[in-house]
Design an enzyme around this catalytic site. Structure first.
Site, PDB file in Angstrom:
ATOM      1  N   TYR A 132       0.366  -1.274  -0.009  1.00 30.50           N
ATOM      2  CA  TYR A 132      -0.295  -0.433   0.223  1.00 30.50           C
ATOM      3  C   TYR A 132       0.504   1.346   0.046  1.00 30.50           C
ATOM      4  CZ  TYR A 132      -3.300   3.200   1.016  1.00 30.50           C
ATOM      5  OH  TYR A 132      -4.128   5.002   0.718  1.00 30.50           O
TER       6      TYR A 132
ATOM      7  N   ARG B 249       2.701   8.293  13.534  1.00 30.73           N
ATOM      8  CA  ARG B 249       2.664   9.673  13.973  1.00 30.73           C
ATOM      9  C   ARG B 249       1.329   9.786  14.060  1.00 30.73           C
ATOM     10  NH1 ARG B 249       3.562  14.956  10.287  1.00 30.73           N
ATOM     11  NH2 ARG B 249       1.886  13.556   9.606  1.00 30.73           N
TER      12      ARG B 249
ATOM     13  N   ARG C  71      -9.502   5.056  11.127  1.00 33.22           N
ATOM     14  CA  ARG C  71      -8.234   4.544  10.517  1.00 33.22           C
ATOM     15  C   ARG C  71      -7.713   3.713  10.645  1.00 33.22           C
ATOM     16  NH1 ARG C  71      -8.992  10.731   8.028  1.00 33.22           N
ATOM     17  NH2 ARG C  71      -6.883  10.989   8.915  1.00 33.22           N
TER      18      ARG C  71
ATOM     19  N   PHE D 134      14.922  19.755  -2.696  1.00 35.13           N
ATOM     20  CA  PHE D 134      13.502  19.243  -2.804  1.00 35.13           C
ATOM     21  C   PHE D 134      12.569  17.570  -2.289  1.00 35.13           C
ATOM     22  CE2 PHE D 134      10.410  17.107  -5.096  1.00 35.13           C
ATOM     23  CZ  PHE D 134       8.796  17.574  -4.468  1.00 35.13           C
TER      24      PHE D 134
END
Ligand code: MG
Length: 387
Positions: free
Chosen positions: A174, A221, A231, A291
């Site tokens: 996933y 977290r 969830r 980035f």
């Protein structure tokens, strides 16, 4: 199951990134040239600011051509994720839409009303025709990469619509679909634009780890936030070792079983850390480096904060603003990033509890990271003399 987690949403960094990149000197050319050049692209940057101010800042500081491409890549995946996260769609409609979403990028005029779990996302999908126009204006080499990733991610999300994350294998799969593919796609885009070397295209395993490291850190977290919304992203095979119910951890946050489960999850995330450094080492463009590096240093600092920290079960644990600022400002070179990883590994080492079942594994993981960092620092300090 309800899936609503994404590495595309690191909102708390927004102000700090603006501090670093929001200045007039960096990429003011975007605002000026884009509006003249292309109304649709201007809409895209405007929407990017609305859906993620944090990513908007790091995307805008990229060199111009790749900045436009990454902006579109981001918005398209944000659109796809908004379909995944909308809990009002029937499973049947959602699965079909997720699987076909990549084809919509070629259907001029296509848009979607009333889909998305937040106003900004609904607005993005309701104006998706503008995203499509901007996408179709990109060089075909970029369109192909974005399409490939969008197809794979949509089909992976569709596979998980009706199933839950049971095994560690499910968890890794996933996370690959929703985050690893982002890393792989970005590598391909960077290589295609030639701001980075072609070598990057062959580093799928490392690029996947970059995404997994961020995604897994968020999943650990956000235990409390996700549990409150029913969830569960923690693999059942792991948490059932420590509690008969997922809510059990929040009821007994300081029990050794709860902390052991948390540390088990942190260990799993930490296993990707050296891959991430291997990836960052390959980058040569300073803006591409920032980035990629900024989210990574925030992630390792977050893992150091949440490790063995019972507050994870009862509140939203964040790293201190001052620390976040320091990390963002210093993530400009591999030496700096390696120093941060080393510092965070030693912060974790100091928190390892005695006699817990996963403590030995944590120690091995942090020692591995530490050894990697010492070697990397020795190498980078030596290299000018060799040259
Ligand atoms: Mg999602």
């Amino acid at each position: 199951m309800s899936i609503k987690k994404s590495i595309l949403k690191p909102d708390e960094m927004a102000a700090l990134l603006k501090l670093k990149f929001g200045g007039k000197n960096i990429n003011s050319h975007h605002k000026n040239s884009n509006i003249k050049k292309d109304y649709n692209l201007a809409y895209c940057y405007d929407t990017l600011d609305k859906v993620s101010r944090s990513f908007a800042a790091v995307i805008r500081q990229l060199p111009e051509e790749i900045s436009d491409v990454v902006c579109l890549f981001y918005l398209i995946l944000r659109g796809l994720d908004s379909v995944e996260d909308d809990m009002d769609l029937s499973y049947e409609d959602k699965i079909l839409l997720l699987r076909e979403f990549y084809t919509k990028n070629f259907e001029r005029g296509w848009k979607l009303e009333n889909v998305g779990d937040k106003a900004e996302y609904r607005e993005l999908l309701a104006n998706y025709d503008k995203v499509i126009e901007a996408f179709l204006a990109l060089d075909v080499k970029y369109q192909n990469i974005i399409t490939d990733i969008c197809q794979k991610m949509g089909s992976g999300m569709a596979d998980f619509v009706e199933s839950k994350i049971t095994t560690l294998e499910d968890y890794n799969l996933y996370c690959h679909y929703v985050a690893g593919l982002v890393g792989i796609g970005l590598s391909e885009l960077f290589a295609a634009s030639e701001i980075e070397s072609k070598e990057l295209e062959s580093k799928d395993k490392l690029a996947n780890s970059m995404g997994l490291f961020l995604q897994k850190t968020n999943i650990v977290r956000d235990y409390k936030e996700d549990m409150d919304e029913n969830r569960i992203f923690w693999p059942e095979e792991v948490w059932t070792l420590y509690s008969p119910t997922f809510e059990g951890f929040s009821l007994n946050p300081n029990k050794s079983e709860s902390l052991s489960c948390l540390n088990h999850m942190v260990n799993d995330a930490l296993s990707h850390a050296t891959d991430c450094l291997d990836y960052l080492k390959i980058l040569t463009n300073e803006r591409a480096f920032r980035f990629c590096a900024i989210p990574q240093v925030m992630a390792i600092a977050t893992l150091a904060e949440v490790y063995n920290n019972q507050k994870v079960f009862t509140e939203n644990v964040k790293i201190r603003k001052g620390l976040a600022a320091k990390l963002i400002l210093s993530a400009g070179s591999i030496q700096e990033v390696v120093k941060i990883y080393k510092e965070m590994a030693s912060a974790i080492a100091k928190k390892i509890p005695h006699g817990f079942p996963n403590s030995e594994e944590t120690l091995e993981l942090v020692e591995k990271i530490n050894a990697y960092c010492e070697l990397a620092l020795a190498e980078t300090y030596k290299s000018p003399e060799i040259a």
